[in-house]
Design a protein around this motif. Structure first.
Motif, PDB file in Angstrom:
ATOM      1  N   LEU A 165     -68.639 -56.584  74.108  1.00 59.07           N
ATOM      2  CA  LEU A 165     -69.757 -56.381  73.183  1.00 59.07           C
ATOM      3  C   LEU A 165     -69.527 -55.150  72.310  1.00 59.07           C
ATOM      4  O   LEU A 165     -69.762 -55.177  71.099  1.00 59.07           O
ATOM      5  N   SER A 166     -69.041 -54.070  72.921  1.00 65.48           N
ATOM      6  CA  SER A 166     -68.771 -52.840  72.164  1.00 65.48           C
ATOM      7  C   SER A 166     -67.643 -53.050  71.156  1.00 65.48           C
ATOM      8  O   SER A 166     -67.655 -52.456  70.072  1.00 65.48           O
ATOM      9  N   SER A 167     -66.660 -53.869  71.514  1.00 60.68           N
ATOM     10  CA  SER A 167     -65.516 -54.086  70.621  1.00 60.68           C
ATOM     11  C   SER A 167     -65.918 -54.783  69.325  1.00 60.68           C
ATOM     12  O   SER A 167     -65.193 -54.705  68.330  1.00 60.68           O
ATOM     13  N   ILE A 168     -67.072 -55.455  69.332  1.00 68.68           N
ATOM     14  CA  ILE A 168     -67.550 -56.086  68.098  1.00 68.68           C
ATOM     15  C   ILE A 168     -67.756 -55.033  67.021  1.00 68.68           C
ATOM     16  O   ILE A 168     -67.655 -55.318  65.823  1.00 68.68           O
ATOM     17  N   SER A 169     -68.025 -53.795  67.431  1.00 67.34           N
ATOM     18  CA  SER A 169     -68.260 -52.709  66.478  1.00 67.34           C
ATOM     19  C   SER A 169     -67.053 -52.448  65.587  1.00 67.34           C
ATOM     20  O   SER A 169     -67.195 -51.904  64.490  1.00 67.34           O
ATOM     21  N   PHE A 171     -65.379 -54.660  64.159  1.00 65.77           N
ATOM     22  CA  PHE A 171     -65.415 -55.664  63.101  1.00 65.77           C
ATOM     23  C   PHE A 171     -66.716 -55.606  62.303  1.00 65.77           C
ATOM     24  O   PHE A 171     -66.767 -56.013  61.156  1.00 65.77           O
ATOM     25  N   SER A 172     -67.775 -55.109  62.932  1.00 68.55           N
ATOM     26  CA  SER A 172     -69.074 -54.978  62.276  1.00 68.55           C
ATOM     27  C   SER A 172     -69.738 -53.715  62.786  1.00 68.55           C
ATOM     28  O   SER A 172     -69.761 -53.461  63.991  1.00 68.55           O
ATOM     29  N   ASP A 173     -70.266 -52.887  61.879  1.00 67.61           N
ATOM     30  CA  ASP A 173     -70.850 -51.612  62.295  1.00 67.61           C
ATOM     31  C   ASP A 173     -72.322 -51.750  62.667  1.00 67.61           C
ATOM     32  O   ASP A 173     -73.013 -50.755  62.839  1.00 67.61           O
ATOM     33  N   ALA A 174     -72.806 -52.989  62.819  1.00 65.05           N
ATOM     34  CA  ALA A 174     -74.223 -53.165  63.159  1.00 65.05           C
ATOM     35  C   ALA A 174     -74.426 -54.229  64.238  1.00 65.05           C
ATOM     36  O   ALA A 174     -75.158 -55.192  64.041  1.00 65.05           O
ATOM     37  N   PRO A 175     -73.764 -54.075  65.413  1.00 59.61           N
ATOM     38  CA  PRO A 175     -73.956 -55.055  66.482  1.00 59.61           C
ATOM     39  C   PRO A 175     -74.982 -54.627  67.514  1.00 59.61           C
ATOM     40  O   PRO A 175     -75.110 -55.244  68.559  1.00 59.61           O
ATOM     41  N   THR A 176     -75.705 -53.537  67.218  1.00 59.25           N
ATOM     42  CA  THR A 176     -76.583 -52.961  68.235  1.00 59.25           C
ATOM     43  C   THR A 176     -77.705 -53.901  68.648  1.00 59.25           C
ATOM     44  O   THR A 176     -78.247 -53.779  69.741  1.00 59.25           O
ATOM     45  N   GLY A 177     -78.073 -54.849  67.790  1.00 53.71           N
ATOM     46  CA  GLY A 177     -79.145 -55.769  68.138  1.00 53.71           C
ATOM     47  C   GLY A 177     -78.788 -56.694  69.279  1.00 53.71           C
ATOM     48  O   GLY A 177     -79.665 -57.290  69.905  1.00 53.71           O
TER      49      GLY A 177
END
Length: 263
Positions: A165-169, A171-177
């Motif tokens: 989940l953290s690695s998605i960051s 590719f996208s700087d807004a995965p916190t949701g």
């Protein structure tokens, strides 16, 4: 050996910081205990209205919750990367991490270590012992070894899912949701999965295997035969290795694509 020394140095720095602000340390411990206590009270309230939950008694469900707390406490202590996107990607601290020779994930984990969360694991162990006695479950010496393996597997499942989940960051700087959603889903793992419909049961067992962090491994000691949970329990370490390997792969792939914070 080098990584073990690095771990010890980070722990010493953490201790120095916490000794400076001791009140914050105990407030964090207390708040964590209150949160876990509210979850336990919720389970007890449910059983005020029903004698069983999917064929599981109150003591059995509380036993499962006790097991659930142990790997979750360990995970929260050593894999607390809830704010990775905001701190390391948005604020650019990942650039600093990548200038050092140690593995980037190892550094991030050490910078966010949270020993007070171990209190939750201790409370979970106490709950299990109390329920073990109440349910008059047999105890064997090898149960401790199996317990350690099941807990380790559950921790790796947590670690793998949240690392992915953290690695998605990267590719996208807004995965916190996604983090609150995942946090809510993981709580389903502390209840018997046979109370859910087949779709949810499949998701919790094989896609987002949070059933392997609570009810499935705990069922081994309860000797529950419902849906063959106790037979799946010994797959927990294997599932943990698979999920963590996938999470680490995604992390390493994301690091290769990372191009810095920029301006």
């Amino acid at each position: 050996m080098r990584y073990a020394t690095l771990f010890w140095e980070y722990i010493k720095n953490y201790a120095k910081t916490r000794l400076t602000y001791r009140a914050d340390f105990w407030i964090e411990v207390l708040s964590d205990l209150l949160f876990q206590g509210m979850n336990l009270i919720f389970i007890l309230i449910v059983f005020q209205h029903t004698p069983s939950l999917g064929g599981w008694s109150e003591a059995e469900v509380v036993f499962v919750y006790g097991f659930f707390m142990i790997p979750y406490g360990l995970f929260s202590t050593f894999f607390g990367i809830w704010n990775f996107s905001e701190r390391y990607i948005v604020k650019g601290e990942m650039d600093r991490v990548l200038t050092r020779p140690a593995h980037s994930l190892y550094q991030v984990l050490l910078e966010n270590v949270d020993p007070p969360s171990l209190i939750g694991s201790l409370v979970g162990a106490i709950i299990m012992v109390m329920c073990w006695t109440q349910l008059d479950l047999p105890f064997h010496v090898w149960d401790l070894v199996i317990m350690a393996l099941l807990v380790l597997g559950a921790v790796l499942i947590y670690a793998g899912l949240y690392t992915a989940l953290s690695s998605i960051s990267f590719f996208s700087d807004a995965p916190t949701g996604i983090v609150p959603l995942m946090y809510n889903i993981q709580n389903y793992g502390r209840y018997p999965v046979n109370i859910y419909n087949k779709v949810i049961r499949f998701v919790l067992t094989w896609l987002l295997p949070f059933a392997f962090v609570g009810v499935i491994p705990a069922s081994y000691f309860l000797e529950k035969k419902t849906d063959d949970l106790s037979q799946l329990a010994l797959l927990t370490p294997v599932m943990g290795l698979i999920v963590f390997s996938l999470g680490l792969f995604m992390w390493n792939h994301g690091v290769k694509r990372y191009r810095g914070a920029g301006s």
